[in-house]
Scaffold this motif. Sequence first.
Motif, short mmCIF file in Angstrom:
data_model
loop_
_atom_site.label_atom_id
_atom_site.label_comp_id
_atom_site.label_asym_id
_atom_site.label_seq_id
_atom_site.Cartn_x
_atom_site.Cartn_y
_atom_site.Cartn_z
N LEU A 1 -8.92 12.87 -2.37
CA LEU A 1 -7.64 13.20 -1.77
C LEU A 1 -6.95 12.00 -1.12
O LEU A 1 -5.72 11.89 -1.12
CB LEU A 1 -7.82 14.30 -0.72
CG LEU A 1 -8.15 15.70 -1.22
CD1 LEU A 1 -8.51 16.61 -0.05
CD2 LEU A 1 -6.98 16.30 -2.00
N LEU A 2 -7.74 11.10 -0.54
CA LEU A 2 -7.16 9.96 0.17
C LEU A 2 -6.54 8.97 -0.80
O LEU A 2 -7.03 8.76 -1.92
CB LEU A 2 -8.24 9.26 1.00
CG LEU A 2 -8.79 10.04 2.20
CD1 LEU A 2 -10.08 9.41 2.70
CD2 LEU A 2 -7.75 10.11 3.32
N LYS A 3 -5.44 8.34 -0.36
CA LYS A 3 -4.74 7.36 -1.18
C LYS A 3 -4.71 6.01 -0.46
O LYS A 3 -5.00 5.91 0.72
CB LYS A 3 -3.30 7.83 -1.47
CG LYS A 3 -3.19 9.22 -2.05
CD LYS A 3 -3.90 9.35 -3.38
CE LYS A 3 -3.81 10.77 -3.94
NZ LYS A 3 -4.60 10.93 -5.17
N ASP A 4 -4.34 4.97 -1.19
CA ASP A 4 -4.26 3.63 -0.60
C ASP A 4 -2.91 3.43 0.06
O ASP A 4 -2.06 2.66 -0.41
CB ASP A 4 -4.50 2.57 -1.68
CG ASP A 4 -5.92 2.61 -2.22
OD1 ASP A 4 -6.84 2.76 -1.41
OD2 ASP A 4 -6.08 2.49 -3.45
N THR A 5 -2.69 4.13 1.16
CA THR A 5 -1.43 4.03 1.90
C THR A 5 -1.72 3.70 3.36
O THR A 5 -2.84 3.89 3.84
CB THR A 5 -0.65 5.36 1.84
OG1 THR A 5 -1.28 6.32 2.71
CG2 THR A 5 -0.61 5.92 0.43
N PRO A 6 -0.71 3.23 4.10
CA PRO A 6 -0.90 2.95 5.54
C PRO A 6 -0.75 4.18 6.42
O PRO A 6 -0.68 4.05 7.64
CB PRO A 6 0.20 1.91 5.83
CG PRO A 6 1.30 2.24 4.86
CD PRO A 6 0.61 2.73 3.61
N ASN A 7 -0.68 5.38 5.83
CA ASN A 7 -0.58 6.59 6.64
C ASN A 7 -1.77 6.69 7.60
O ASN A 7 -2.86 6.19 7.32
CB ASN A 7 -0.56 7.85 5.75
CG ASN A 7 0.72 7.96 4.96
OD1 ASN A 7 1.77 7.51 5.39
ND2 ASN A 7 0.65 8.56 3.77
N ILE A 8 -1.56 7.37 8.72
CA ILE A 8 -2.59 7.50 9.74
C ILE A 8 -3.36 8.80 9.52
O ILE A 8 -2.77 9.86 9.35
CB ILE A 8 -1.98 7.48 11.16
CG1 ILE A 8 -1.16 6.21 11.36
CG2 ILE A 8 -3.08 7.58 12.22
CD1 ILE A 8 -1.93 4.93 11.16
N VAL A 9 -4.69 8.70 9.54
CA VAL A 9 -5.56 9.87 9.48
C VAL A 9 -6.10 10.12 10.88
O VAL A 9 -6.65 9.22 11.51
CB VAL A 9 -6.73 9.66 8.50
CG1 VAL A 9 -7.62 10.91 8.44
CG2 VAL A 9 -6.22 9.31 7.11
N GLU A 10 -5.94 11.35 11.35
CA GLU A 10 -6.47 11.73 12.66
C GLU A 10 -7.74 12.53 12.44
O GLU A 10 -7.76 13.52 11.71
CB GLU A 10 -5.43 12.56 13.42
CG GLU A 10 -5.85 12.90 14.84
CD GLU A 10 -4.78 13.62 15.62
OE1 GLU A 10 -3.84 12.96 16.09
OE2 GLU A 10 -4.85 14.87 15.72
N ILE A 11 -8.82 12.10 13.10
CA ILE A 11 -10.13 12.74 12.94
C ILE A 11 -10.55 13.39 14.24
O ILE A 11 -10.60 12.74 15.28
CB ILE A 11 -11.20 11.71 12.51
CG1 ILE A 11 -10.74 10.96 11.25
CG2 ILE A 11 -12.54 12.40 12.25
CD1 ILE A 11 -11.65 9.82 10.85
N ASN A 12 -10.81 14.70 14.18
CA ASN A 12 -11.31 15.45 15.33
C ASN A 12 -12.74 15.89 15.03
O ASN A 12 -13.01 16.44 13.96
CB ASN A 12 -10.45 16.69 15.59
CG ASN A 12 -9.09 16.34 16.14
OD1 ASN A 12 -8.92 16.23 17.34
ND2 ASN A 12 -8.11 16.15 15.26
#
Length: 374
Positions: A206-217
């Motif tokens: 699912l993850l892509k090579d973009t600078p988007n931020i992933v928030e992990i809880n």
Amino acid sequence: MKIEVLKTDLNKAIKSLSKIAKHKHIPILHHVLLDANIETQKLTITASDLDFQISIALPSQVSEPGQCTINAKELSWRLKETLETTIQIETTTERTIVRHGTAQFHPDGLTPSEFPLLPFNKSLHCYRIKESALKEMLTLANCATCVDSTRLSILGILLKPKNNEIHAVATDGKRLAIVKRELLGMNAEMPQVTIPNHVVKELIHLLKDTPNIVEINTSYDNVSFDWNNIRLIARPLYSAYPNYECVIPDSSTYAKILLDRLQLKGMIKRLCPNVKKETHVKLTLTENLLMLSTAESEASETMVIDYPKRQTTETGFNAKFLLEPLEGLGTEMIKLELDDRHTKGMSPGVIKTVWFEYIVMPVRMSQNYENNKI
């Protein structure tokens, strides 16, 4: 519920989720849950296999809010066949209606309240990382994950916050991978968590090579990943991860050799064209030379290195174990560390970059490497 959504958006989401919505024995898990929100004007589609669930939010025109469930396989087939650009979905007290152009169909559906949703715990102590960095971390660490179902505590990747970094750790007993990345935000009290192998595989997809931020809880009950209108919630492994730091060798006395990653990768591939078999490669250190050879093909290849010692040292490794991190890394140069204090090297080898450390156990060239475990 009454909505209109672009076919391309809906089709892409259903394709991603239909692989999950296929539980053999629970009919509701063959379905996806559609939830229309009139305030955000978004349609959220969720699929679950009880161990983890994925939700994808799509922009849509929501006239009436509501929920329904639709068989994922049937909806995917219908979307594939239609040429229309928009899809309308409407629910009544009796049934669900899906319209595309002049056509309409009534998909099978079950009561939305029966759909098993994992709880989402929004923590005050979350941490954030770039999407591209998380994808690279999981991909690199995944090469060392354990697939032995009897070793429950290491059937996944450990995510461990440390200072302002996050470490992804994986081991299968014969090798250990540690990938480090800088966090964009973190609380020092965040617990470490082990992500199961099948969840790691889905995240990498699912993850892509973009600078988007992933928030992990993270919490004891679940771990969630939020990014770009996607939310994945999973149950972590509850078994305590072993103390991997105790097996990291003190490489202060090791020979440290700077190598071209692609050159080393090419040498291994030429010597061991079929690394799926248990092929062993011997690394021989001598003055300013590194020679790779195999007993199977009686072939060898050398490269010039900066190594001033005249003593010759030989160490054997599983070729597949050496090759996998070399294929996943994107750096031009790597550091190879070998114990050259003995003629017959039987200490672990280490491959390093700034953010990556990979420890691999040696093998006796005349014995099966299964006898040598971390």
